[in-house]
Design an enzyme around this catalytic site. Structure first.
Site, short mmCIF file in Angstrom:
data_model
loop_
_atom_site.label_atom_id
_atom_site.label_comp_id
_atom_site.label_asym_id
_atom_site.label_seq_id
_atom_site.Cartn_x
_atom_site.Cartn_y
_atom_site.Cartn_z
CB CYS C 143 -0.78 0.00 0.80
SG CYS C 143 -1.95 1.59 0.86
CD GLU C 214 -3.52 -0.90 -2.32
OE1 GLU C 214 -3.49 -0.80 -2.54
OE2 GLU C 214 -2.80 -0.85 -0.96
#
Lengths: 225, 225, 225, 225
Positions: C143, C214
């Site tokens: 992230c 993600e």
């Protein structure tokens, strides 16, 4: 089913009632209806079986976490009964069942975890990390009770020609009903010792979320067909 | 102290009342009395300071666990305020304070963890693993509130000649009182949202255990003299 | 960017290299390309912003869990820097940013968590439950580092007319690069103290899974348009 | 004992060697020597038995946590074997054994947890929270292996008149040796998959701490006489 799976007025029954739309969307999902009618595409069922193999592993881990969070021998034995049932019995049955459907153990072990499988299982485990034993067992309960309700409902209508008759018979059986019943009883009992009434709104959110994740799991199976 | 550290009738006040013998054995421990009278042997205080360094590390870890267990931004910010207070302010003050008492940072870092330090800190962390945020914050509360009560009580009687005047002033100060007050408020608030009334007997066990472990911590200091 | 976000040869760089297909599918996702070209549908971006609000809450919880799992003050401070950055700075910026895009705070708070948001966040938290600090920080690293890489790449091509220029500037900025860099450094450091080489295959699985989650998160945004 | 309890060169053997002073202070504790000589005061043994009842509960919880932290069916089954052994077999034996020594089940359930019991058990549980499965199983291993070594050593010297002959026989038996052996094997196996070599210094700290806490547990028993 001569004896109900849960006690009216108990915390489990009240959570199920409060979350009825989510509950119905789960136990009455298209996947379930097609399974009951015998029209579910074989690929959907096979995909479901493979993901369920991975689901069961994490579901057993969550019951192990419940055992670790227990604060009395009775609570520990109740939670570990589910761990043992999965590791010592159900996994073996599941592997044998999958073989009948053309899926060997190597395929099961090599299965990539689906998004819905991962979401559901990690949600429950994380609920066990942030909440207490009541939060965790509430998150675990829709699986056990929903499958027993589904098994019972489908068994009442299924014909012997239904290719999924064995699956239905398993979840309609007395043995699985006993497992489900003990989970509902544990929700009720923990509700009394851990302030279930005052926490009802929060517990209902957890319960509804678990139902939605069960429905996502069915949808994941259907999407594979 | 113009404003009370806790609200009468709130969960914290009720836990303190219900566990009064354990609370008194903690806040009125010989270590505390000797500290207030200025007669505490220097070695006892130094030993306490070294163990408190290790305690603070694990205490901050427990508040970090509380932050991880929180389910709203407000709860997270409340819990992480304690983490920040310890990591960003108190540890620095503690290291400086220890230096004044002849203990350098290397000595602190090389200190072997005492039995009472280990027991107390791991009890709280394990309570955070098996319970929910309420269980954990209840286990953490005797430390913050007890020190504020001790600071306030000793400040009322301490003379300027007391070698421990600086320690007393720190825990009698407004800043620490605010920290303590916010912990009591959080216990009260969580009690309302997480079924504190129904869980009172169980929470009182946790509270009393934490008080006993605080008393063990004082005893550990005294035993070093 | 004059200074690289990570050190060549470090564990983070090796994980990124080993998981390049998953990494590219994440940082080069259609959502990202459309955002860089300024052609991303406004609804997709708004949906993403609302889900990112919920994501940030759980991401902060995961860093708090990392703080709780740390075994030294340095590790605790490193992990808690991320908690503070999110709770004390980023959440405020995010709320203000959302307001500019027509989403008020009440709407954010009432947002129902999407499947991809739930799956990603609970995966990371559960990794923190079953693994150690290295497992957890590896799961958290795509992230921070991916957003910094995306910000940097898009900033190099974005025009001032791009409606998403402010978003790009934020993640291309020095401040965010510093955050990302410290996460990569922590992965490298923990890799050395916690057996990263021997665990590389397992860590790469975690890293690739986080990258896939993600990408699912981007897809969730696109699907809303 | 025809077959060794552990493999030379394996991680368990290396940890035991590296922590030999702590290991010897544990397995060669005065409590153990007096027990082997039959001279241990009855009250010491009874106090130990009561605390061991509480210890076993938390020890089973820690193995349940290990089951939850496991990432393969084989790891789960290995860890849950210990949970089952304790909950389904050992607790029953322990209760029966205590009855023979004049301690009924109600007394066991009403026993207040001693400081050493609490410290040891919560240390292990907290190690399971902050570390990974290897950290946890290393923390659990001195109990299983140490008791097997003690049982084996005392059986070689004990006479039939020793009032503690039944206790010695239990821990000298093949069944317990098998349990201990499987724990050592799991330490060795996890050491290979989870970077045991690179983490050796840290694991040795955990191992030595668990040995010291075992010695504290013996001391707690002796102190009751």
């Amino acid at each position: 089913m001569t004896r109900s799976l849960w006690h009216e007025g108990g915390l489990f029954a009240r959570l199920r009632n409060a979350c009825m739309p989510a509950w119905q969307a789960y136990v009455g999902h298209d996947f379930v209806r097609q399974l009951g009618a015998g029209t579910l595409p074989k690929q959907a069922f096979q995909h479901y079986l493979k993901q369920d193999y991975l689901f069961l592993i994490h579901y057993a881990r969550a019951w192990a976490l419940a055992t670790a969070k227990a604060t009395s021998l009775a609570e520990m034995r109740s939670a570990n009964a589910s761990v043992k049932a999965i590791l010592d019995v159900e996994m073996g049955l599941h592997v044998a069942f999958c073989r009948d459907w053309g899926i060997d153990e190597k395929t099961l072990e090599a299965t990539q975890e689906g998004e819905a499988t991962l979401g559901y299982t990690r949600y429950v485990l994380a609920r066990g990390l942030d909440g207490d034993l009541l939060d965790l067992v509430v998150a675990l309960s829709p699986c056990a009770l929903g499958y027993a309700e589904i098994g019972s409902a489908l068994a009442a209508q299924a014909t012997a020609e239904n290719p999924y008759a064995a699956w239905i018979a398993m979840y309609a059986g007395d043995e699985f009903a006993d497992v489900a019943r003990s989970v509902a009883d544990e929700v009720d009992r923990l509700g009394q010792t851990r302030g279930g009434d005052a926490r009802f709104a929060d517990l209902a959110k957890t319960f509804a979320q678990a139902c939605r994740l069960e429905a996502d799991f069915w949808r994941q199976g259907l999407a594979a067909a």
